[in-house]
Design an enzyme around this catalytic site. Structure first.
Site: not given
Ligand SMILES: Cc1ncc(COP(=O)(O)O)c(C=O)c1O
Length: 441
Positions: A293-296, A333, A367
């Protein structure tokens, strides 16, 4: 290529005199003029390239699920879906975005440690493919809902494997002391699986874990994969049930500065695959279907934020503050996690020779003294009021975490590629912010 800048970035000279000239085939000055600043830019080639790399490296036997929390806008979810990625959502709002993006419901994974009943109902009615159950009460709620709907809801149980990832404590989620999931070492994981297997209205498909975000230690991923595959073995031994799915979450670290090196995708994939294979072989288990499950690492390196410098304040003998027209409202961030970024002047290059450089703090316009995007960054000394400043790798957890602090309207998100710019989110207006205020009569 010039990480951490996206692949189509056209850069002049070397840091710290470096300047960003163009992105996606478009000059940054023209983009700033057309869309204003602050401006979130997304490099389409980098974004789509990363989606494809994930699919290619993991292959068809692994599901790649884009974690929408990193940047949840319809256009990005449309691109992810077109590239064969499934989508992880963590709220009714993210679910609604996925629905608007026409993500097939069975390709949606629904997360969250406190999903409301309304959210569960909306997701069940939409027909989402996987509920990742995070508490006993949620399991009960899913069971009731499935029973009422007369259809088993397909569930993964979120496991806390007891692993401390090498990341900031706010984005570390695999340790036992966590609000997420069922702890393996405390025995809650086994109890959750046992309950899920018994409950009516629920079909338990497998288990899930996510150890944290911006993680570089392959051993942490390896250990989590191995523990979770081992859990599948325990479940088979205790219940005689072979669970078919194993979702290992996201979290691979990306490079924000030249001090970091992105976790290589191939090694990440190999590590997970080998750990699961070894644990399954040891237990005589068939290989489960894997998901990540990649996001970043999909969207982060595709983003660049453009700001305009508004004031330059030199405090003799102390520090020079260069203030930009955004700050912690468009990128919290640095204030939240002490996150570091790479900065460069942007726009047309100066004449030869390149100007001197100096170390400055880049401040936002909010601020709070803590509203600093960088404390010490070396930039051309002639960077002055009205000039553009670019920040690299801002695609993930920036717009997603943005606020209206000090009533700043949120910036637009613009996708750039092949000389074309497409607005994915238009700039918020002050009227939109004020429209929700109800003055006393
Ligand atoms: C359940 C779950 N899956 C996937 C991710 C994605 O993580 P990342 O963006 O570091 O790949 C997160 C992010 O915190 C998450 O909580």
């Amino acid at each position: 290529m010039n990480p951490p800048w996206p692949r189509t970035a056209v850069l002049h000279a070397e840091p710290p005199s470096q300047r960003l000239l163009a992105l996606g085939g478009l000059g940054v000055e023209d983009l700033a003029e057309r869309f204003g600043t602050p401006l979130y830019l997304l490099d389409r080639a980098e974004l789509v390239g990363r989606m494809r790399a994930y699919r290619q490296v993991f292959g068809p036997q692994v599901d790649v699920v884009y974690a929408a929390k990193a940047l949840c806008v319809a256009g990005v979810l449309q691109l992810a879906t077109a590239e064969g990625l499934a989508i992880d959502v963590a709220s009714a709002g993210e679910l609604a975005t996925a629905i608007r993006a026409e993500v097939p419901p069975e390709r949606i994974v629904f997360h969250g440690n406190n999903k409301s009943v309304e959210e569960l109902v909306a997701a069940a009615e939409y027909g989402v493919g996987r509920f990742v159950a995070d508490s006993f009460v949620e399991l009960e709620r899913l069971s009731e809902l499935g029973t009422v709907l007369d259809r088993d809801l397909t569930v993964l149980v979120r496991i806390t494997p007891g692993i401390q990832a090498d990341t900031h404590r706010s984005i570390s989620t695999g340790q036992d002391d966590s609000k997420f999931g069922f702890s393996l070492s405390a025995g809650l994981a086994h109890e959750a699986v046992a309950r899920a297997l018994k409950l009516p209205g629920v079909e338990l498909l497998g288990v899930h874990c996510h150890i944290g975000s911006q993680v570089f230690a392959l051993e942490a991923f390896e250990r989590a994969a191995s523990l979770l595959a081992g859990l599948l073995g325990d479940v088979r031994d205790r219940h005689g049930v072979v669970l078919a799915e194993l979702n290992l979450g996201g979290g691979p670290g990306i490079a924000y500065t030249d001090r970091e090196r992105e976790l290589p995708l191939e090694r990440y994939a190999e590590t997970l695959g080998a750990a699961v294979q070894a644990a399954c072989d040891a237990r005589g288990l068939p290989l489960p279907r894997l998901a990540v499950e990649p996001g970043r690492s999909i969207v982060g390196p595709a983003g660049v934020t453009l700001y305009t410098v508004g004031t330059v304040k030199k405090i003799p003998g102390v520090r020079t503050y260069l203030s930009v027209d955004g700050g912690m409202s468009d990128n919290p961030r640095p204030a939240l996690y002490d996150a570091r970024y790479t900065f460069a002047a942007a726009g047309r290059p100066p004449g030869d020779p390149s100007p001197e450089t100096r170390t400055v703090a880049v401040a936002g316009k909010h601020c709070e003294s803590g509203d600093l995007l960088a404390r010490d960054v070396t930039l051309p000394a002639d960077l002055a009021e009205g000039d553009l400043l670019a920040v690299a790798a801002t695609g993930a957890y920036t717009f997603a975490l943005a606020s209206n602090y000090n009533r700043l309207p949120r910036p637009p998100v613009v996708l750039v590629g092949d000389g074309q710019a497409q607005v994915l989110v238009r700039r918020e207006t002050l009227d939109e912010i004020l429209a929700r205020d109800v003055p006393l009569s």
